[in-house]
Enzyme design. Structure first.
Site, PDB file in Angstrom:
ATOM      1  N   GLY A 259      26.545  52.873 -22.341  1.00  0.00           N
ATOM      2  CA  GLY A 259      27.769  53.215 -21.616  1.00  0.00           C
ATOM      3  C   GLY A 259      28.492  54.518 -22.866  1.00  0.00           C
ATOM      4  O   GLY A 259      29.846  53.857 -22.972  1.00  0.00           O
TER       5      GLY A 259
ATOM      6  N   GLU B  53      -2.704  32.113 -20.493  1.00  0.00           N
ATOM      7  CA  GLU B  53      -1.302  31.956 -20.924  1.00  0.00           C
ATOM      8  C   GLU B  53      -0.954  30.874 -21.590  1.00  0.00           C
ATOM      9  O   GLU B  53       0.063  30.557 -23.049  1.00  0.00           O
ATOM     10  CB  GLU B  53      -0.262  31.495 -19.397  1.00  0.00           C
ATOM     11  CG  GLU B  53      -0.545  33.001 -19.162  1.00  0.00           C
ATOM     12  CD  GLU B  53      -0.503  33.717 -19.037  1.00  0.00           C
ATOM     13  OE1 GLU B  53       0.448  34.125 -20.357  1.00  0.00           O
ATOM     14  OE2 GLU B  53      -0.741  34.805 -18.703  1.00  0.00           O
TER      15      GLU B  53
ATOM     16  N   HIS C 111      -1.779  32.024 -25.652  1.00  0.00           N
ATOM     17  CA  HIS C 111      -0.742  32.719 -26.038  1.00  0.00           C
ATOM     18  C   HIS C 111       0.727  31.981 -26.378  1.00  0.00           C
ATOM     19  O   HIS C 111       0.708  32.501 -27.765  1.00  0.00           O
ATOM     20  CB  HIS C 111       0.079  33.317 -25.006  1.00  0.00           C
ATOM     21  CG  HIS C 111      -1.045  34.249 -24.489  1.00  0.00           C
ATOM     22  ND1 HIS C 111      -1.188  35.329 -25.719  1.00  0.00           N
ATOM     23  CD2 HIS C 111      -0.832  35.419 -23.187  1.00  0.00           C
ATOM     24  CE1 HIS C 111      -1.148  36.231 -24.638  1.00  0.00           C
ATOM     25  NE2 HIS C 111      -1.986  36.792 -23.275  1.00  0.00           N
TER      26      HIS C 111
ATOM     27  N   GLY D  21      22.320  57.781 -27.833  1.00  0.00           N
ATOM     28  CA  GLY D  21      22.706  56.415 -27.570  1.00  0.00           C
ATOM     29  C   GLY D  21      21.615  56.342 -26.716  1.00  0.00           C
ATOM     30  O   GLY D  21      21.553  57.572 -26.022  1.00  0.00           O
TER      31      GLY D  21
END
Length: 624
Positions: free
Chosen positions: A213, A433, A436, A208
């Site tokens: 974990g 911005e 966007h 993974g």
């Protein structure tokens, strides 16, 4: 779980210290005792001694190696006071003494000469032995000593008084927990499996991305089974000395067999388990290859035993491992520990949130929704960042606003309040911005625009638009990918519409848009000209291409030219789509930009009400 205690003062080191003290004591006695308690004779300069000889006042001289003692005549010509001086290289001294009739001779050996000779034979060996014993015990007297390089460096965790890690401490990887629960059952009751002839896997490979974990899962298996747990990193096997890695592998499994049933956990297995056919090894005598060969033998070799020792290993690069490690009988089971989904992130947040004081307004599901792609370690860091922000504000509980700020700190970086933009730059960033946001609000599958900010963050971001997914997505179609490219180009398009020119602020947007368009053509086969062919080597980790770009296959010049043409066409079409949207909503672009210049940040219902007014060119053309 607790680490098994080791003796603090090993016997070898104690003996070495005693020998050092004894030899040092003998040396001090030999050097300083005669001077402290011997007769105190006045010393005079050598020139005065020569003058006294010339005057005929000296009656007897005793010449030693580092000292000259002589006796003066008293008033009656009889032997009197004894003096001493330090000798110098003087070849005329015997002639002067003969001319004056002075009796002279070499000094007799000292009474403790035999003692000094004895010490000269005894002290050096004692010092050598003492230093040797000191280095033997320098690493704590255990496996870290100078002659213990072949001992395993694994940390041994045994069941103790402290709270142990169990499956209850692990969340977000339910499929992996189900797979490993079988290992726990075998360690607890092996007879149930062996009675019908079943054989449990000797090795389980946890695969993974980093931070998901894998190590925590291995500890949970040991905690659930209540068996000893040996933990070691793959890099700790490899040493400067040839053969040390293989010897450490042998020692590790010997210790594990004595405590069987038990679990051996090897983190970062790829450090010693890389494929021997990939050119990583120079020859058959390579240290890492010897270590790998010994590991293969211990897991399932000719001398394998029936001791219940289960090997868990973790890696985030399984494709680099040697095929011999992955064959049945060794790591014959691979368990995927992937990034958690929405419910998994919420469960992980609930575990880590128990350790902090939460306010009444906390909504962990909303936080989990805003953190797609976060691994377990990322979520643990997020909770800690929120707690630090609350403590910095001198509040007793963590609020929802702390988590929101922590997410932005992790995603976009720290606020750069000291980075002051001039009015022109601030205006360009605002329109950029907002561009966007307007384009992104109309694109399918792009997520919900949750915030627009012109506060600089991180190393390069002068502003940012935050889009949050409404659900976990695992597949995207061509229209959604083209919409992402159009959203990335919305900032540059807004600069063109408003100012008629472009700036350097869109460099990262252009890079990401070009990479995504190239993957559409070379990896996903979304080109009518080139057809359903893949032109990149290997595979990406996800549909978004995580893991970086792979090198392109060797193609003909005509194919390379066609690829470049298709990529350019996709980007240009998305650019034109963004321009059409912004031109159609020019008044709204001005309104939002002016408002964000006043308040710097727009989010929440206020932003959603403004974005709800955005009109798509298709609807305008249809008269809707």
């Amino acid at each position: 779980m607790s680490i098994k205690d080791k003796p603090q003062q090993p016997r070898s080191r104690l003996i070495g210290n005693i020998l050092l003290l004894v030899s040092g004591g003998f040396l001090l006695v030999n050097l300083f005792l005669p001077q402290l308690f011997g007769p105190q004779i006045p010393r005079v300069p050598y020139s005065i001694f020569i003058e006294q000889v010339q005057d005929g006042n000296v009656t007897r001289v005793s010449v030693g190696q580092d000292n000259i003692r002589y006796q003066l005549k008293d008033e009656n010509g009889q032997p009197g006071q004894i003096l001493a001086t330090t000798p110098i290289f003087d070849l005329e001294l015997p002639k002067r003494l003969e001319e004056k009739g002075v009796e002279f001779a070499a000094a007799p050996p000292s009474n403790n000469g035999w003692f000094s000779s004895l010490l000269s034979w005894i002290i050096p060996p004692l010092i050598f032995v003492g230093i040797w014993q000191f280095f033997l015990g320098r690493g704590g007297g255990g496996p870290q000593g100078a002659l213990s390089i072949t001992k395993s460096k694994a940390k041994v965790y045994v069941e103790g008084e402290s709270a142990k890690t169990t499956f209850a401490d692990v969340a977000g990887v339910e499929e992996a927990k189900v797979e490993l629960a079988e290992i726990v059952e075998f360690l607890k009751a092996p007879q149930r499996f062996t009675a019908i002839g079943a054989r449990i896997p000797k090795g389980v490979l946890l695969v993974g991305p980093p931070g998901t974990g894998k190590t925590l899962m291995a500890k949970a298996v040991a905690g659930e089974a209540g068996v000893p747990f040996f933990s070691i990193s793959g890099s700790e096997f490899v040493e400067l000395f040839v053969g040390a890695g293989a010897a450490r592998v042998r020692d590790l499994f010997e210790q594990a067999k004595k405590k069987a049933p038990c679990i051996v956990f090897i983190d970062e297995l790829d450090a010693i388990g890389k494929s021997r056919a990939s050119g990583n090894f120079m020859g058959g005598n390579d240290e890492r290859e010897q270590t790998l060969n010994q590991l293969l033998t211990e897991m399932d070799g000719f001398a394998a035993t029936e001791a219940t020792v289960i090997v868990l290993a973790a890696t985030n690069r399984p494709e680099t491992l040697d095929p011999a490690l992955l064959r049945p009988g060794r790591f014959d089971r691979q368990v995927l520990v992937d990034r958690p989904d929405l419910s998994g992130r919420q469960a992980i947040l609930e575990i880590y949130a128990r350790k902090v004081k939460l306010g009444p307004d906390i909504d962990l599901k909303m936080i989990a929704t805003r953190t797609p792609g976060f691994a377990g370690a990322d979520l643990a860091n997020l909770v800690n960042e929120a707690a630090l922000l609350a403590a910095r504000s001198r509040r007793e509980t963590v609020a929802q606003a702390d988590f929101s700020e922590a997410i932005e700190r992790v995603v976009a970086g720290l606020e750069k309040k000291s980075r002051v933009l001039n009015e022109k730059e601030k205006k360009i960033v605002a329109y950029h911005e907002v561009g966007h946001a307007l384009v992104g609000s109309l694109m399918p599958g792009g997520g919900k625009v949750a915030k627009i900010s012109i506060v600089p963050r991180g190393m390069a971001a002068l502003g940012y638009t935050l889009q949050l997914p409404t659900e976990d997505r695992f597949l995207m179609d061509e229209a959604e990918l083209r919409g992402q490219i159009a959203t990335l180009l919305g900032g540059r398009s807004a600069e063109e519409v408003v100012f008629g020119s472009i700036t350097t602020g869109a460099s990262n947007d252009l890079q990401r848009a070009t990479d995504l368009a190239e993957r559409m053509v070379t990896t996903y086969g979304m080109s009518k000209v080139l057809g359903p062919l893949a032109y990149e080597k290997g595979q990406q980790n996800s549909f978004l291409g995580e893991g970086g770009m792979n090198p392109r296959r060797a193609v003909s010049p005509e194919t390379a030219k066609a690829i470049d043409g298709e990529v350019k066409e996709i980007v240009e079409n998305a650019h034109q789509q963004a321009l059409d949207i912004l031109n159609q909503n020019r008044d709204l672009l001005e309104e939002i930009a002016q408002r964000i210049l006043e308040v710097e940040v727009i989010e929440g219902d206020q932003l959603q009400n403004l974005l709800a007014q955005v009109r798509s060119p298709e609807k305008v053309a249809a008269g809707v």
